[in-house]
Scaffold this active site. Structure first.
Site, short mmCIF file in Angstrom:
data_model
loop_
_atom_site.label_atom_id
_atom_site.label_comp_id
_atom_site.label_asym_id
_atom_site.label_seq_id
_atom_site.Cartn_x
_atom_site.Cartn_y
_atom_site.Cartn_z
N HIS A 81 -11.33 -4.72 11.89
CA HIS A 81 -9.91 -5.42 11.27
C HIS A 81 -9.78 -6.41 12.34
O HIS A 81 -8.95 -6.48 13.64
CB HIS A 81 -9.36 -4.57 11.13
CG HIS A 81 -7.94 -4.40 10.36
ND1 HIS A 81 -6.38 -4.48 10.99
CD2 HIS A 81 -7.91 -5.89 8.95
CE1 HIS A 81 -6.08 -5.02 9.21
NE2 HIS A 81 -6.54 -5.42 8.82
N SER A 96 -0.05 -8.15 12.38
CA SER A 96 1.32 -8.88 11.46
C SER A 96 2.38 -9.71 12.29
O SER A 96 3.15 -8.62 13.25
CB SER A 96 1.94 -8.00 10.23
OG SER A 96 2.43 -8.77 10.04
N LYS A 116 -2.23 -14.12 14.45
CA LYS A 116 -3.90 -13.72 14.16
C LYS A 116 -4.71 -15.10 12.83
O LYS A 116 -5.58 -16.29 13.55
CB LYS A 116 -4.55 -12.36 13.24
CG LYS A 116 -5.27 -12.41 12.87
CD LYS A 116 -5.96 -10.62 13.56
CE LYS A 116 -5.08 -9.76 11.94
NZ LYS A 116 -6.60 -9.74 10.53
N THR A 117 -3.96 -15.06 12.28
CA THR A 117 -4.67 -16.01 10.77
C THR A 117 -4.53 -18.06 10.91
O THR A 117 -5.22 -18.40 11.56
CB THR A 117 -3.40 -16.18 9.50
OG1 THR A 117 -3.79 -14.44 8.96
CG2 THR A 117 -4.34 -16.91 8.30
N ARG A 129 0.64 -1.06 -0.09
CA ARG A 129 -0.23 -0.05 -0.13
C ARG A 129 1.03 1.19 0.52
O ARG A 129 1.83 1.57 0.51
CB ARG A 129 -0.85 0.07 1.07
CG ARG A 129 -2.41 -1.15 0.80
CD ARG A 129 -3.22 -0.77 2.10
NE ARG A 129 -2.11 -1.33 3.75
CZ ARG A 129 -2.09 -0.22 4.60
NH1 ARG A 129 -1.99 1.36 4.12
NH2 ARG A 129 -0.52 0.01 5.69
N ARG A 183 1.46 -12.16 -1.34
CA ARG A 183 -0.16 -12.43 -1.66
C ARG A 183 -0.99 -13.10 -2.41
O ARG A 183 -0.53 -13.57 -4.24
CB ARG A 183 -0.69 -10.83 -1.42
CG ARG A 183 -0.22 -9.74 -0.71
CD ARG A 183 -0.68 -9.87 0.18
NE ARG A 183 -0.15 -9.17 1.33
CZ ARG A 183 -1.28 -8.91 2.97
NH1 ARG A 183 -2.22 -9.69 3.38
NH2 ARG A 183 -1.09 -7.84 3.72
N ASP A 235 -10.43 -11.47 7.84
CA ASP A 235 -9.73 -10.15 8.35
C ASP A 235 -10.64 -8.56 8.17
O ASP A 235 -10.11 -7.83 8.94
CB ASP A 235 -9.10 -10.24 6.32
CG ASP A 235 -8.25 -8.54 7.15
OD1 ASP A 235 -6.71 -8.29 8.16
OD2 ASP A 235 -7.67 -7.96 6.30
#
Length: 529
Positions: free
Chosen positions: A217, A235, A239-240, A56, A319, A254
């Site tokens: 989020h 990050s 979490k994932t 980004r 990604r 997400d």
């Protein structure tokens, strides 16, 4: 710009014979290959490279300041204002630019799985692979829904159109501009597809709270008894990994929202980091990458077209974008009840936060506003010791409203629906980074499982002297001594110094939150300044 003229120009563009509308995955893949935008991989996914921008561009993101946003947006370094005049000028140029292309691509879909709150969107792309990405990430309409679809927000993406800063009023050739008045996201000068996903998330973070819906989020899953859990974390916090539980069904990975009806996924797909991805470590993600999926900046073997997920020569930020129904163990549609358990994940490299602790409502609001984790030594040149990193509400780049609005809504919903909130430290124990060791994943999994199953609700706790957190003295599957950070350190004085250092970081960060109630301010660590 006259609103009627603006709508007319967009309508004229979309009426052109050059627009390819709501193509199938197969049709879009054919376009990607025939236009030489990407390659077909051995997995069936297409691979595209994003050129100069592999992530980004937050400094090139703007919100149009007008009568709608002037008094509602939290203006500052995250939400940079831009004038209507600058937007209108660039909008006209982008419309003209796209109208001259031999073909462009349009996808109509939705953001928000709950039909009561969903936002009908249209994504118009210069690139076929960007349109395929949008089809994976947003919610795909049925034939009946498509027939009556009336877009409420439109993304116009022209990555090869580059702004001229001294003429167009931007900081660089790149721009990502949201106009809530025009209901348009304008993107140019960047090929990074994630800008589309995060722009719509920012839009939902502005619109949903106005309907008394908290946008978040976080990832979310649901147990066999219908119990819902939310996982917040920056990050590297796990979490994932922790939300992908084979015994629980995934709602989404997400972006979610919490209304008075329950929790729902904002997206229809996943945008997973795939550096060092393996079938052994993350089988769900690995197996989800198939025909219709999009790989970004993943290096391929020249002969076999097999992805090399360990190769970071293009970027560390490789990604994979894929539809959520590429994962087997999911909730369909992506809607569930109210959360029973909320987990804030942090990777504390100072090694002083408890591995798990229960939070009061005020502490939950404090740590939600703080959004703490650590940037580790060795991850960036010049970083020789752990650096505290704070991201408001675990997603500050995407929050158009004042942070206190989201925190207040969280507090109200915790009260209303009696959710238990836990802070889980997946970072260091027995010392800080370089001396201690990373918390065993098996221990973290056991603690999270105990929290989700309610086994910690009646467990005896002790209050942490510095952070004020309520730490359980026992947890199934975890040695008692691991639960109290000070007991894992060889030198208690070193522990106390590190704990005070982190407490000071929390205090310094929290000074930016003006107008927050005294009870929330007092819910932070005790710093002996």
């Amino acid at each position: 710009m006259n609103m009627v003229n603006e709508k007319s120009k967009l309508a004229d563009l979309l009426d052109q014979d050059s627009v390819r509308k709501n193509l199938s995955n197969a049709q879009l893949v054919e376009k990607v290959l025939s236009r030489k935008e990407g390659r077909l991989t051995s997995t069936g996914a297409v691979r595209a490279e994003t050129g100069r921008y592999t992530g980004r561009s937050p400094k090139d993101k703007y919100i149009v300041k007008d009568e709608i946003t002037e008094g509602t947006v939290d203006w500052g370094p995250v939400n940079t204002p831009i004038s209507e005049e600058v937007f209108d000028n660039l909008y006209n140029k982008v419309i003209q630019y796209l109208s001259e292309k031999q073909e462009i691509f349009s996808f109509k879909g939705f953001a928000g799985a709950d039909e009561q709150y969903r936002l009908p969107i249209e994504v118009v792309n210069e690139y076929a692979w960007h349109n395929l990405f949008a089809k994976q990430l947003f919610i795909r309409p049925t034939a009946e829904e498509l027939a009556t679809h009336d877009s409420n927000f439109t993304i116009l993406s022209a990555p090869t159109f580059k702004a001229i800063p001294e003429v167009d009023g931007t900081k660089s050739e790149t721009f990502i501009i949201i106009s809530f008045k025009r209901r348009i996201v304008l993107i140019g000068g960047t090929e990074y597809a994630g800008e589309m996903k995060k722009s719509i998330f920012s839009v939902m973070n502005y619109l949903l709270p106005q309907q008394d819906v908290l946008s978040m989020h976080c990832s979310a899953n649901v147990g066999q008894e219908g119990d819902v859990a939310l996982f917040f974390g920056l990050s590297g916090t796990g979490k994932t990994t922790l939300s992908a539980d084979p015994s629980r069904r995934l709602i989404g990975d997400d972006e979610h929202a919490w209304s008075n009806r329950g929790v729902f996924n904002i997206e229809g797909g996943c945008y997973a980091k795939c550096i060092n991805l393996s079938q052994e470590k993350e089988p769900q993600i690995y197996n989800a990458i198939r025909f219709g999926s999009v790989l970004e900046n993943v290096v391929l073997d020249e002969e076999t077209s097999m992805p090399d997920y360990d190769d970071n020569s293009l970027t560390e930020n490789t990604r994979a974008a894929y539809a959520i129904d590429n994962i087997d163990n999911i909730v369909q549609p992506s809607v569930a009840g109210h959360p029973n358990t909320i987990v804030f994940l942090t990777a504390d490299a100072f090694g002083v936060l408890p591995p798990i602790s229960k939070l009061t409502k005020e502490q939950a609001m404090y740590h939600f506003l703080s959004g703490y984790t650590s940037k580790l030594a060795g991850t960036e040149r010049g970083v020789t010791s752990p650096e505290a990193t704070f991201s408001t509400c675990f997603g500050s780049p995407f929050l158009p409203l004042h942070a206190s609005k989201y925190a207040e809504m969280l507090g109200e919903k915790i009260d209303q629906f009696n959710a238990n909130v836990y802070l889980v430290n997946t970072g260091w124990t027995g010392g800080s980074y370089g001396e201690g060791s990373r918390m065993k994943l098996s221990y973290t999994r056991a603690m999270v499982q105990a929290a989700l199953e309610g086994e910690l609700n009646s467990t005896e706790t002790v209050t942490d002297e510095v952070f004020g957190l309520h730490v359980p003295l026992h947890c199934p599957g975890v040695p008692d001594e691991v639960l109290i950070p000070k007991k894992t350190w060889n030198d208690e004085s070193k522990y106390e110094a590190k704990a005070q250092a982190l407490a000071l970081k929390f205090h310094e960060n929290f000074t930016k939150f003006d107008g927050v109630s005294e009870s929330i301010q007092q819910a932070g660590p005790t710093f002996k300044g």
